[in-house]
Scaffold this active site. Structure first.
Site, mmCIF file in Angstrom:
data_model
loop_
_atom_site.group_PDB
_atom_site.id
_atom_site.type_symbol
_atom_site.label_atom_id
_atom_site.label_comp_id
_atom_site.label_asym_id
_atom_site.label_seq_id
_atom_site.Cartn_x
_atom_site.Cartn_y
_atom_site.Cartn_z
ATOM 1 N N HIS A 136 112.469 53.537 18.323
ATOM 2 C CA HIS A 136 112.789 52.141 18.655
ATOM 3 C C HIS A 136 114.282 52.014 18.976
ATOM 4 C CE1 HIS A 136 109.224 51.473 15.855
ATOM 5 N NE2 HIS A 136 108.836 50.831 16.926
ATOM 6 N N SER B 218 105.837 54.471 13.545
ATOM 7 C CA SER B 218 105.864 53.699 12.294
ATOM 8 C C SER B 218 104.759 54.183 11.364
ATOM 9 C CB SER B 218 105.647 52.218 12.588
ATOM 10 O OG SER B 218 106.573 51.778 13.547
ATOM 11 N N MET C 202 107.792 60.347 16.874
ATOM 12 C CA MET C 202 108.145 59.346 15.856
ATOM 13 C C MET C 202 107.212 58.152 15.987
ATOM 14 S SD MET C 202 112.235 59.398 15.850
ATOM 15 C CE MET C 202 113.096 60.923 15.521
ATOM 16 N N GLY D 107 108.025 46.379 14.286
ATOM 17 C CA GLY D 107 108.814 46.673 13.089
ATOM 18 C C GLY D 107 108.563 48.066 12.550
ATOM 19 N N ALA D 108 108.956 48.282 11.264
ATOM 20 C CA ALA D 108 108.964 49.631 10.669
ATOM 21 C C ALA D 108 109.707 50.553 11.644
ATOM 22 C CB ALA D 108 107.553 50.120 10.365
ATOM 23 N N LEU D 109 110.906 50.113 11.941
ATOM 24 C CA LEU D 109 111.659 50.721 13.048
ATOM 25 C C LEU D 109 112.164 52.113 12.697
ATOM 26 C CD1 LEU D 109 113.714 47.587 14.211
ATOM 27 C CD2 LEU D 109 111.465 48.371 14.995
ATOM 28 N N HIS D 110 112.227 52.961 13.740
ATOM 29 C CA HIS D 110 112.720 54.336 13.593
ATOM 30 C C HIS D 110 113.595 54.655 14.796
ATOM 31 C CE1 HIS D 110 109.583 55.095 16.522
ATOM 32 N NE2 HIS D 110 108.674 54.620 15.691
ATOM 33 N N GLY E 291 108.189 52.202 25.456
ATOM 34 C CA GLY E 291 108.237 53.648 25.232
ATOM 35 C C GLY E 291 107.047 54.350 25.858
HETATM 36 P P1 AMP Z 1 105.649 49.571 18.165
HETATM 37 O O1 AMP Z 1 106.577 49.017 17.157
HETATM 38 O O2 AMP Z 1 104.880 50.763 17.705
HETATM 39 O O3 AMP Z 1 104.784 48.522 18.799
HETATM 40 O O4 AMP Z 1 106.569 50.131 19.339
HETATM 41 C C1 AMP Z 1 107.513 49.316 19.981
HETATM 42 C C2 AMP Z 1 108.023 50.044 21.206
HETATM 43 O O5 AMP Z 1 108.648 51.262 20.789
HETATM 44 C C3 AMP Z 1 106.887 50.441 22.164
HETATM 45 O O6 AMP Z 1 107.331 50.225 23.503
HETATM 46 C C4 AMP Z 1 106.688 51.901 21.857
HETATM 47 O O7 AMP Z 1 106.154 52.642 22.930
HETATM 48 C C5 AMP Z 1 108.110 52.349 21.529
HETATM 49 N N1 AMP Z 1 108.097 53.570 20.724
HETATM 50 C C6 AMP Z 1 107.317 53.830 19.639
HETATM 51 N N2 AMP Z 1 107.523 55.086 19.197
HETATM 52 C C7 AMP Z 1 108.444 55.644 20.030
HETATM 53 C C8 AMP Z 1 109.059 56.922 20.109
HETATM 54 N N3 AMP Z 1 108.771 57.901 19.245
HETATM 55 N N4 AMP Z 1 109.971 57.145 21.087
HETATM 56 C C9 AMP Z 1 110.266 56.159 21.981
HETATM 57 N N5 AMP Z 1 109.713 54.923 21.965
HETATM 58 C C10 AMP Z 1 108.808 54.668 21.007
#
Ligand code: AMP
Length: 282
Positions: A37, A188, A186, A31-34, A149
């Site tokens: 994501h 969260s 980027m 979550g805390a999506l950007h 990612g």
């Molecule tokens: P998280 O919510 O941080 O667990 O991330 C969820 C997914 O989004 C993971 O596979 C991360 O590697 C990917 N992700 C996080 N930040 C980025 C970013 N800046 N660019 C691309 N993918 C990302």
């Protein structure tokens, strides 16, 4: 977008989708999506018929209780971002749904060398927690494709190993890291930074670019020292690591050899927030 909170209701919907021979793409998140994501969601939308996103702040992958408590939670905005990017299904399980109290033994994942280096060294138990959540989610969603990612480089390697060891057949797609105009990856966690720290935090990516651009001209130790100075001069509190590794094995290199694929990775704290980043070299 349809939101499911229980495994049973999600699986019923997915079984129906699979009968219609739809391919399922899966994007697990906390979550805390950007926009980073969102890029994974778009990738999944382009490659599969049904895109499932999960949001679960996984307590088992936090080795620091206060980090877990302070992790940003922005569910209303997350839902807007997912709808804007045409996500089909959001899975929003509770911790009880993810980890029911029963007698089944807690699985131990054999992650070998990857377990105790870099993120694993500084966050003991982190990758066991990641594997537990991702394994569980994969067994619930049973996707055809999994989208991760590159931002979490070591995590991608760990998940790939876990999937291979458990014979999980989803195709793994790894998407490039999305960055702010400043170069800051980027994350969260960036939401917890002041405007000033967010500007200064771009120093991590600058340090990695410095390594990338000078790898052929300077010894590895000198590069790591300069990169560390770039980060600390920008107002960071502490550098956990800056490493230059073989991109396939993640073993640190002492000297850059022409033709070897390398990755440079860093983790550092600013305003008490721990940020990570990495860049592929050649
Ligand atoms: P998280 O919510 O941080 O667990 O991330 C969820 C997914 O989004 C993971 O596979 C991360 O590697 C990917 N992700 C996080 N930040 C980025 C970013 N800046 N660019 C691309 N993918 C990302």
């Amino acid at each position: 977008m349809i939101l499911f909170k229980t495994i049973a209701s999600l699986r019923a919907r997915l079984q129906q989708a699979k009968q219609e021979t739809s391919s399922v793409g899966f994007v697990p998140t906390m979550g805390a999506l950007h926009e980073g994501h969102a890029s994974l969601i778009r990738e999944s939308r382009a490659k599969s018929d049904v895109t499932v996103c999960s949001i679960f702040v996984n307590p088992r992958q936090f080795n620091d209780a206060s980090d877990f408590e302070k992790y940003p939670r922005t569910i209303e905005n997350d839902i807007l971002l997912l709808e804007k990017n045409h996500t089909n299904i959001l899975f929003l399980p509770s911790a009880d749904e993810m980890y029911p109290v029963d007698d089944s033994p807690v699985p131990q994942y054999d992650l070998g060398y990857l377990e105790n280096i870099l993120e694993g060294f500084y966050r003991p138990g982190h990758f066991q927690g990641v594997c537990r959540a991702v394994h569980r989610l994969l067994s619930i969603v049973e996707p055809d494709m999994l989208f991760l990612g590159q931002k979490d480089y070591q995590q991608c390697m760990v998940v790939r190993k876990m999937m291979k060891d458990f014979g999980l057949s989803a195709q793994l797609h790894i998407s490039p890291t999305l960055r702010e105009a400043s170069g800051l990856a980027m994350s969260s966690r960036n939401m917890r930074l002041s405007t000033r720290a967010k500007e200064n935090a771009a120093a991590i990516s600058k340090a990695l670019v410095y390594i990338k651009e000078h790898i052929q001209h300077a010894p590895v130790t000198e590069l790591k020292n300069t990169a560390s100075q770039i980060i600390m001069h920008a107002g960071f509190d502490k550098v956990d690591y800056i490493e230059i590794c073989d991109a396939t094995t993640l073993k640190p290199v002492e000297q850059a050899m022409g033709g070897q694929k390398l990755v440079t990775l860093a983790a550092a704290f600013i305003e008490g927030v721990r940020l990570i980043d990495n860049m592929l070299i050649n």
